[in-house]
Design a protein around this motif. Structure first.
Motif: not given
Length: 268
Positions: A114, A147, A150-151, A153-154
Motif C-alpha cells: 500500500d 487504514r 481497513t486492510h 478487516r475490510p
C-alpha cells in the motif's frame, strides 16, 4: 573489512506519543534475529535491502514498497534477504492503537502493499524524530491505524467518513486558544467527545489542512510578527510554543522559505 561486512547500527527511543512503546531504527548486514515474541505490535518498513522472516511457520519477505505488521505474542524471526543486509524503521505500538482482535488477520496477511500507507508510516518516523511534533505524529498514527484496520478487516468498513463542520470548527477554536501551549490529540478528543480519526478527518475536510499543520502555521504567523519587532529567534521560539530554536527554524523555513534569522535581518 570485517566490521564493514558485519555492520550493526541502531537508534532507539521512546517518544511522548500515546500508544508508541518504542521507535527503533537499524542497519544490519549479517545479523539474524532468532525466534522471539513482542508484547507490542511491530509496524515495520524497510528503506534499503529486504528482510526474510518466519511468522506462524510461514515465510515472508519485506520488499521496499511493503509495510509489515507483526502481531504481538506470535513468534517470528528475521534475517537479511540481500547480500548488503537491510535498513529498517520500526514502530512498536500497544493495544490502544491496535486491538488484539486483529491478531488473527495480521498473522494471515502481515505484509501490506500500500504506497499510501508506506508513505504515511515514513512521515510518522520523520515527525517522531523531532521533539515538538507530537501532534503531527499522533494524528498521522491515528489515520494509519484506521487504514490498517481497513486492510485487515475490510468487511467491517461499512460507511465512508462523514463531514462534521461543527466539530471541525470547535477543534479550530480550541487550537486557536492553545497556539502557544499546544494541544495533544487525546486531550482534544476528550474535550470534544469525538473519535480521534473522525476528529482529524473532519478538520482536514473542512479546512483543507491537518490540525497539526494549522497549529504550526499559527505559530509561524506569530513568530513573523515577533521577529519583525527585532526579537531573537531563540526568544521567539520560546514565546510562540516551539520546542526550541531548531524546531522553529525547521517549520519557519517550510512555511516562509527562509530561516527566521534571515527573515528578521530583512526587516526595514
Amino acid at each position: 573489512m570485517a566490521a564493514a561486512r558485519n555492520r550493526q547500527e541502531v537508534s532507539a527511543w521512546r517518544p511522548s506519543v500515546p500508544g508508541v512503546t518504542e521507535v527503533f531504527h537499524a542497519h544490519f548486514t549479517e545479523y539474524a534475529y532468532p525466534m522471539h515474541v513482542h508484547e507490542a505490535w511491530t509496524l515495520l518498513i524497510v528503506d534499503d535491502g529486504a528482510v526474510r522472516y518466519d511468522l506462524d511457520r510461514h515465510e515472508h519477505g519485506t520488499p521496499h514498497d511493503t509495510v509489515s505488521l507483526l502481531p504481538p505474542h506470535v513468534p517470528h524471526n528475521g534475517s537479511p534477504a540481500t547480500p548488503h543486509g537491510f535498513r529498517k524503521r520500526v514502530l512498536y505500538l500497544d493495544s490502544t492503537r491496535l486491538g488484539e482482535d486483529l491478531i488473527g488477520p495480521a498473522v494471515d496477511s502481515p505484509d501490506l502493499r500500500d504506497p499510501v500507507l508506506r508513505r504515511r508510516v515514513g512521515q510518522v518516523h520523520t515527525a517522531l524524530a523531532h521533539p515538538g511534533d507530537e501532534l503531527e505524529a499522533d494524528s498521522r498514527l491515528t489515520l494509519i491505524g484506521e487504514r490498517l484496520r481497513t486492510h485487515l478487516r475490510p468487511a467491517a468498513v461499512t460507511e465512508a467518513p462523514r463531514r462534521d463542520p461543527a466539530l471541525a470548527r470547535r477543534l479550530r477554536e480550541l487550537l486557536d486558544e492553545r497556539v502557544v501551549a499546544g494541544l495533544a490529540l487525546d486531550e482534544a478528543t476528550g474535550l470534544l467527545h469525538a473519535h480521534p480519526a473522525h476528529l482529524v478527518r473532519s478538520f482536514s475536510t473542512a479546512y483543507g489542512i491537518a490540525p497539526h499543520q494549522y497549529l504550526m502555521s499559527r505559530r509561524v504567523e506569530r513568530a513573523r510578527r515577533l521577529l519583525l519587532e527585532g526579537r531573537s529567534p531563540a526568544e521567539v521560539a520560546t514565546a510562540t510554543g516551539f520546542y526550541d530554536q531548531s524546531h522553529l527554524t525547521r517549520h519557519f523555513r517550510k512555511w516562509v522559505g527562509v530561516p527566521p534569522g534571515r527573515y528578521r535581518n530583512s526587516a526595514r
